[in-house]
Design an enzyme around this catalytic site. Structure first.
Site, PDB file in Angstrom:
ATOM      1  CB  SER A  63      -0.853  -0.025   1.270  1.00 45.07           C
ATOM      2  OG  SER A  63      -1.337   1.257   1.610  1.00 45.07           O
ATOM      3  CE1 TYR A  81      -3.754  -0.255   3.920  1.00 40.77           C
ATOM      4  CE2 TYR A  81      -5.482  -1.872   4.284  1.00 40.77           C
ATOM      5  CZ  TYR A  81      -4.666  -1.168   3.428  1.00 40.77           C
ATOM      6  OH  TYR A  81      -4.754  -1.389   2.074  1.00 40.77           O
TER       7      TYR A  81
END
Ligand code: GCO
Length: 255
Positions: free
Chosen positions: A146, A159
């Protein structure tokens, strides 16, 4: 040139692939000749996703298991073994999001994100690598990172921590498995139009921030990740290890 990217005769397991990025990557690898295994926790969703691919003439099957459940993962791979299914390409894509400021975050929610987005990549990667090593014919592992593999965003700490770990887990896997001709790399998607991001896409201020923060000036599409995945899944990347390729419209590269 096209032979370099040909996945004919290869089997690819994509975790969390009933929708979104995982499904797009499965469809993309299947279009290049791979037999793709769709994974999810629910039989109905897996069967529906497999059907979408097979009705297009693509080679697909399903494997229902929870990537955070070590026994379930081991059972799934034992079933592959029994059926003579060799996983040549693994894409650790399964992931969840949970947005809350850390001072309000409960440990159970932190752990759930870490378990799904990071620990599962170890559990499934280990099962796949054991067999790749035993077969002696190498393999490919692609871990989905990400932008938060590189930079933090407020309210998505677990996350962010998990995706930062994905980047360096890929390097640890490369360190241990490259000598077995297994290449392990990461893909770092930017902000992509997926169900997981629906709340952000529909938020006008967030939407404007995304569009103003990358030189492409827009959100990415799941299918725009396919080329990088095919590259990393194919012989074209036979000497590429431990890298992360950001598919982000240029977000991380410009001020
Ligand atoms: C968020 C988003 C991001 C994106 C992606 C960006 O809440 O910020 O969910 O995490 O999904 O990871 O690269």
């Amino acid at each position: 040139m096209s032979r370099l990217f040909d996945l004919t005769g290869r089997t690819a397991l994509i975790t969390g692939s009933v929708r979104g990025i995982g499904f797009a990557l499965a469809e993309g690898l299947a279009a290049e000749g791979a037999h793709v295994i769709i994974n999810g926790r629910h039989r109905e969703a897996v069967d529906e996703a497999v059907g979408k691919l097979t009705e297009k003439g693509l080679a697909a099957s399903g494997a229902v298991f929870d990537v955070t459940d070590e026994a379930a993962v081991e059972n799934a791979f034992a079933d592959f073994d029994r059926r003579g299914i060799e996983v040549h390409i693994l894409i650790n894509n399964a992931g969840i999001q949970f947005r809350k400021p850390m001072v309000e975050l409960e440990l159970k929610d932190w752990q759930r994100v870490i378990d799904t987005n990071l620990t599962a990549a170890f559990i499934v990667g280990r099962a796949a690598a054991r067999r790749m090593i035993a077969r002696g014919r190498g393999g490919k592992i692609i871990n989905i990172g990400s932008l938060t593999s590189e930079a933090g965003r407020a309210t998505v700490a677990p996350y962010t921590a998990a995706k930062g770990g994905i980047k360096t887990l890929s390097r640890a896997m490369a360190a241990e498995w490259a000598s077995f001709d297994i290449q392990v790399n990461s893909i770092g998607p930017g902000y992509i139009l997926t169900d997981m991001n629906e709340a952000l896409i529909s938020n006008a201020a967030f939407d404007a921030w995304v569009k103003s923060s990358n030189p492409a000036g827009r959100w990415g599409r799941p299918d725009e990740l396919v080329g990088t995945a095919v590259y990393l899944a194919s012989d074209a990347s036979s000497y590429v290890n431990g890298q992360i390729i950001y598919v982000d419209g240029g977000w991380l590269s410009v001020l």
